[in-house]
Design a protein around this motif. Structure first.
Motif: not given
Length: 240
Positions: A19-20, A27-30, A114-124
Motif C-alpha cells: 500500500x505504502x 495507513x494510520x493506526x492506533x 499527489x503527496x506520497x505517503x513518505x511526504x505525508x509522514x514527514x510533514x506530519x
C-alpha cells in the motif's frame, strides 16, 4: 485503523508495505491501549503511522502504548463520538486519537492529492508539537499533531496563481510562469524540441487558469475556442 493486536502477520505487513510503496495509500493506526511498551499491530509496522493518545492538557494518556514505533500523538481522552441509535458517547483510547490524525491526512491530501505517503509522514512529524521539546520520544513520537501547521506546510509548498493565458502556439509562458515540457527523460522549454519527443502544445486561443502548483500547471480552461480541442489527459498533452 482503530484496531490492533499483539501478534504480527507476514501477509498483513506485506500488504501494508505494498500500500505504502506501490499504491500511495497512507495507513494510520492506533498505537494501542496497553499502557506499556508492547508492540501492537498494525501500528507497529514500519509503513504505518502509529498514533499515541494525549489528554486535554497535552499529557500522555496513562493507557497509551509507548515504544520506538510511535510516530505521533493526538487527543484520545474523553473524546465525544457517535454511538448507536444516533446517540453520542464520550470515549477514550488510541482508537479515538487515530481518527484525528487521519482527518489531518485527508486535509493535507485535499490541498495536494499527489503527496506520497513518505511526504505525508514527514510533514506530519515535522509540524507536530512535542511537549518535551524533543524531536522525538517513545511516548509522543514526534509530538502532538498540529492540523493547521501540517496543512499550511503543504499549501505553502505550492504556487497558487489566478491568471489568463494567451496562446499563440509558440510560447511556453503561463501567466508569467514558465513551464518545461516533460516527457519523462526529456525536458524542454522549446516548442519544437518538445514536439520532436512527442509532446503536444495547447492550440492557439485564450485560456483562463486557476492554479499553478508544484506538480505542474493544471490543464487550461478554454474561453474563446472549442473545448474539445484542448488536451485533457496526461496521455495526450505535456502539461500533466
Amino acid at each position: 485503523m482503530s484496531l490492533g493486536g499483539l501478534e504480527s502477520s507476514v501477509m498483513e505487513e506485506a500488504t501494508l508495505k505494498a500500500f505504502f510503496e506501490n499504491d500511495d495509500i497512507v495507513a494510520v493506526a492506533a498505537a494501542g491501549d496497553t499502557g506499556g511498551d508492547d508492540l501492537v499491530y498494525p501500528a507497529a509496522y514500519n509503513f504505518v503511522l502509529s498514533v499515541a493518545a494525549v489528554d486535554q492538557g497535552g499529557n500522555r494518556a496513562s493507557f497509551s502504548t509507548w515504544n520506538d514505533m510511535v510516530d505521533i500523538s493526538a487527543p484520545g481522552v474523553s473524546v465525544l463520538s457517535t454511538w448507536a441509535d444516533g446517540t453520542y458517547l464520550s470515549m477514550s483510547g488510541t482508537d479515538m486519537a487515530c481518527p484525528h490524525v487521519t482527518g489531518v491526512v485527508a486535509l493535507m491530501l485535499s490541498v495536494d492529492p499527489y503527496l506520497s505517503p513518505s511526504e505525508v509522514f514527514e510533514t506530519l512529524k515535522a509540524t507536530a508539537v512535542n511537549p518535551n521539546d524533543w524531536e522525538w520520544d517513545m511516548y509522543y513520537g514526534s509530538g502532538i499533531v498540529n492540523a493547521l501547521a501540517a496543512v499550511d506546510s503543504v499549501y505553502e509548498g505550492e504556487d497558487h496563481t489566478d491568471g489568463h493565458y494567451d496562446s499563440d502556439g509558440n510560447n511556453n509562458e503561463f501567466g508569467g510562469i514558465d513551464y518545461n515540457y516533460d516527457s519523462g527523460d526529456h525536458e524542454s522549454d522549446d516548442k519544437e524540441e518538445a514536439e520532436e519527443v512527442g509532446e503536444s502544445y495547447p492550440p492557439v486561443g485564450n485560456y483562463d487558469f486557476v492554479t499553478v502548483n508544484k506538480r505542474g500547471p493544471e490543464n487550461p480552461i478554454p474561453t474563446d475556442n472549442d473545448p474539445s480541442s484542448v488536451p485533457n489527459s496526461e496521455d495526450d498533452n505535456g502539461l500533466g
